[in-house]
Design a protein around this motif. Structure first.
Motif, PDB file in Angstrom:
ATOM      1  N   CYS A  41      -8.491  48.314 -15.255  1.00 38.39           N
ATOM      2  CA  CYS A  41      -8.712  49.294 -13.983  1.00 38.39           C
ATOM      3  C   CYS A  41      -8.634  50.599 -14.496  1.00 38.39           C
ATOM      4  O   CYS A  41      -8.023  51.128 -15.295  1.00 38.39           O
ATOM      5  CB  CYS A  41      -7.396  49.050 -13.116  1.00 38.39           C
ATOM      6  N   SER A  43      -7.431  53.248 -13.412  1.00 39.04           N
ATOM      7  CA  SER A  43      -6.017  53.565 -13.017  1.00 39.04           C
ATOM      8  C   SER A  43      -5.387  53.617 -14.710  1.00 39.04           C
ATOM      9  O   SER A  43      -4.554  54.356 -14.755  1.00 39.04           O
ATOM     10  CB  SER A  43      -5.194  52.957 -12.019  1.00 39.04           C
ATOM     11  N   HIS A  63      -2.609  46.235 -14.679  1.00 46.00           N
ATOM     12  CA  HIS A  63      -1.944  45.780 -13.553  1.00 46.00           C
ATOM     13  C   HIS A  63      -2.835  44.767 -12.628  1.00 46.00           C
ATOM     14  O   HIS A  63      -2.783  44.572 -11.402  1.00 46.00           O
ATOM     15  CB  HIS A  63      -1.440  46.837 -12.490  1.00 46.00           C
ATOM     16  N   CYS A  89      -0.102  45.343  -8.826  1.00 45.98           N
ATOM     17  CA  CYS A  89       0.368  47.004  -9.099  1.00 45.98           C
ATOM     18  C   CYS A  89       1.727  47.147  -9.036  1.00 45.98           C
ATOM     19  O   CYS A  89       2.224  48.231  -9.368  1.00 45.98           O
ATOM     20  CB  CYS A  89      -0.480  47.687  -8.125  1.00 45.98           C
ATOM     21  N   CYS A 158      -5.731  44.323  -7.932  1.00 43.82           N
ATOM     22  CA  CYS A 158      -5.738  45.410  -7.756  1.00 43.82           C
ATOM     23  C   CYS A 158      -6.830  45.824  -6.775  1.00 43.82           C
ATOM     24  O   CYS A 158      -6.822  46.170  -5.838  1.00 43.82           O
ATOM     25  CB  CYS A 158      -5.743  46.623  -8.844  1.00 43.82           C
ATOM     26  N   ARG A 338     -16.200  44.887 -13.528  1.00 42.21           N
ATOM     27  CA  ARG A 338     -14.691  45.015 -13.951  1.00 42.21           C
ATOM     28  C   ARG A 338     -14.674  44.225 -15.282  1.00 42.21           C
ATOM     29  O   ARG A 338     -15.096  43.065 -15.654  1.00 42.21           O
ATOM     30  CB  ARG A 338     -14.040  44.256 -12.958  1.00 42.21           C
TER      31      ARG A 338
HETATM   32 ZN   LIG Z   1      -5.805  49.423 -10.396  1.00 40.13          ZN
END
Ligand SMILES: [Zn+2]
Ligand SMILES: [Zn+2]
Length: 346
Positions: A41, A43, A63, A89, A158, A338
Motif C-alpha cells: 500500500c 501508506s 496491512h 489496517c 485496505c 496493486r
Molecule cells: Zn493501506
C-alpha cells in the motif's frame, strides 16, 4: 516469543532488507497466522520513509495480509487452525469507548492500534505483514471467503474497505451516479465495487491511459481530467464522488460536478491543506467529507460482498526481494493496480 522472517526498513532512507523479528506468544484470545500474501500500500511507503511523522526502526510494514490460521489461543472461538483469514489496517482498539462499543473501532476515541508502527497493548511497536507470521487478537481477524482468489485478495483489506465503506454509507446503488477520481490501487476497486452495487460509474483520471481498463471494470464513462475544461461538461452530474487522489486538486471544480445534496468524499490524503470555497458547498447543499477504512464488521461485509460478486483486485505478484523496486514503481504510478508480496520468498 516466536522468531519469524520479515522484510524491514532499517531507516527512513535505506531500502528494505531481510530481518528476523519477534512475535508475541499466542495468548488466549490470539490467532497465529502463517502469512501467504501481503499487499503493498502507498501508506507503507509514506510510513517507512517517515513522511507521516517519525517512527521507530527497524520497521516492518504491510496491512493487507492474507494467510492461514496456524495456531489459536485457548479462548478463541471465531477461527480454527487451517482457516483462510485476513488482517487489515488495525489489530486492536480500546474496546470501551462509545465508538468501540458501537462497533466503530476504526474510529476508536483513543485511537485504534494500527497493524504497524503503532504502540501495541504490551508496549511494543506493531510490525506489519511483510513477514511469514503474525499474532493478532481474534476479534481483528477477518474470514476470507474461499471464492476470493488467494493470491490477489490481500488488497481488499485496505484498498477494498477504504472505498467500500463510503460507497455503502452514501448509498451507492441502482439509480445513483458515482464518480471515482483517480484509478490506482484504491480507485480501481472503488470502480468495481460501485459497479457491483448497481451504480452508474464514471472514472475521472488525469490521462486517457486507463480508459480501456475503466470501461472493462464496468464504468460507463471515463473522462481525462488533464484536458482543459474537462470538468465543465460534467456540472451537476454526480450524487457521490470518491476522491482517491493524494495530491491537491481543484476541489471547487470537482464539487461543481455534484448534483444538489451530493457528497464528495476524500479517501486519498494530500499532506497539505486544500482550499475549498464554502460557496461550492452552500450552493446546492453539497457535502465535503472524508472516510477512513471501515469497521471490522463492515470489512467482513465487504469481503463477503466481493466474493459474492466476483470482485478481485488486479495485482502483480512479486518476491520479497522485489519490494524496493516495487516502491519506486508505486511512486511512478507504474502498477496495475496493486503489488502483492508472495511471502514464501521471504
Ligand atoms: Zn493501506
Ligand atoms: Zn475505543
Amino acid at each position: 516469543m516466536l522468531n519469524v522472517k520479515a522484510y524491514a526498513a532499517p531507516s527512513a532512507t535505506e531500502p528494505l532488507v531481510p530481518l528476523t523479528i519477534e512475535r508475541r506468544d499466542v495468548g488466549p484470545k490470539d490467532v497465529l497466522i502463517a502469512i501467504r500474501y501481503a499487499g503493498v500500500c502507498h501508506s507503507d511507503i509514506h510510513t517507512v520513509r517517515g513522511e507521516w511523522g517519525p517512527i521507530t526502526y527497524p520497521q516492518v510494514v504491510g496491512h493487507e495480509i492474507v494467510g492461514e490460521v496456524a495456531e489459536i489461543g485457548s479462548e478463541v472461538t471465531g477461527h480454527a487452525v487451517g482457516d483462510r483469514v485476513g488482517v487489515g489496517c488495525m489489530v486492536n482498539s480500546c474496546r470501551e469507548c462509545e465508538q468501540c462499543r458501537a462497533g466503530n473501532e476504526h474510529y476508536c476515541l483513543s485511537g485504534n492500534t494500527q497493524t504497524y508502527a503503532s504502540p501495541d497493548r504490551d508496549g511494543t511497536i506493531t510490525q506489519g505483514g511483510y513477514s511469514t507470521h503474525v499474532v493478532v487478537d481474534e476479534d481483528f481477524v477477518l474470514r476470507m471467503p474461499e471464492a476470493l482468489p488467494y493470491d490477489a485478495a490481500a488488497p481488499l483489506l485496505c484498498a477494498g474497505i477504504t472505498t467500500y465503506s463510503p460507497l455503502a454509507r452514501w448509498n451507492a446503488g441502482p439509480g445513483s451516479k458515482v464518480a471515482v477520481v483517480g484509478m490506482g490501487g484504491l480507485g480501481h476497486l472503488g470502480v468495481k465495487i460501485a459497479v457491483a452495487m448497481g451504480a452508474e460509474v464514471t472514472v475521472l483520471s488525469r490521462s486517457e491511459s486507463k480508459k480501456e481498463d475503466a470501461l472493462a471494470f464496468g464504468a460507463v464513462r471515463h473522462v481525462a481530467t488533464g484536458e482543459e475544461g474537462a470538468l465543465e461538461g460534467l456540472r451537476g452530474s454526480f450524487d457521490l464522488i470518491i476522491n482517491t487522489v493524494s495530491a491537491p486538486l481543484d476541489m471547487d471544480a470537482y464539487l461543481a460536478t455534484l448534483r444538489p445534496e451530493g457528497a464528495l468524499v476524500n479517501v486519498g490524503a494530500p499532506p497539505e491543506p486544500l482550499p475549498v470555497s464554502v460557496f461550492s458547498l452552500i450552493m446546492g447543499g453539497r457535502s465535503f467529507a472524508g472516510s477512513n477504512i471501515g469497521s471490522i464488521r463492515e470489512t467482513q461485509e465487504m469481503l463477503d460482498f466481493c466474493a459474492e460478486h466476483g470482485i478481485a483486485p488486479e495485482t502483480e505478484l512479486i518476491s520479497a526481494a522485489g519490494v524496493n523496486e516495487a516502491y519506486e514503481r508505486v511512486l511512478n504510478s507504474d502498477v496495475r493496480y496493486r503489488f502483492v508480496i508472495d511471502t514464501a520468498t521471504l
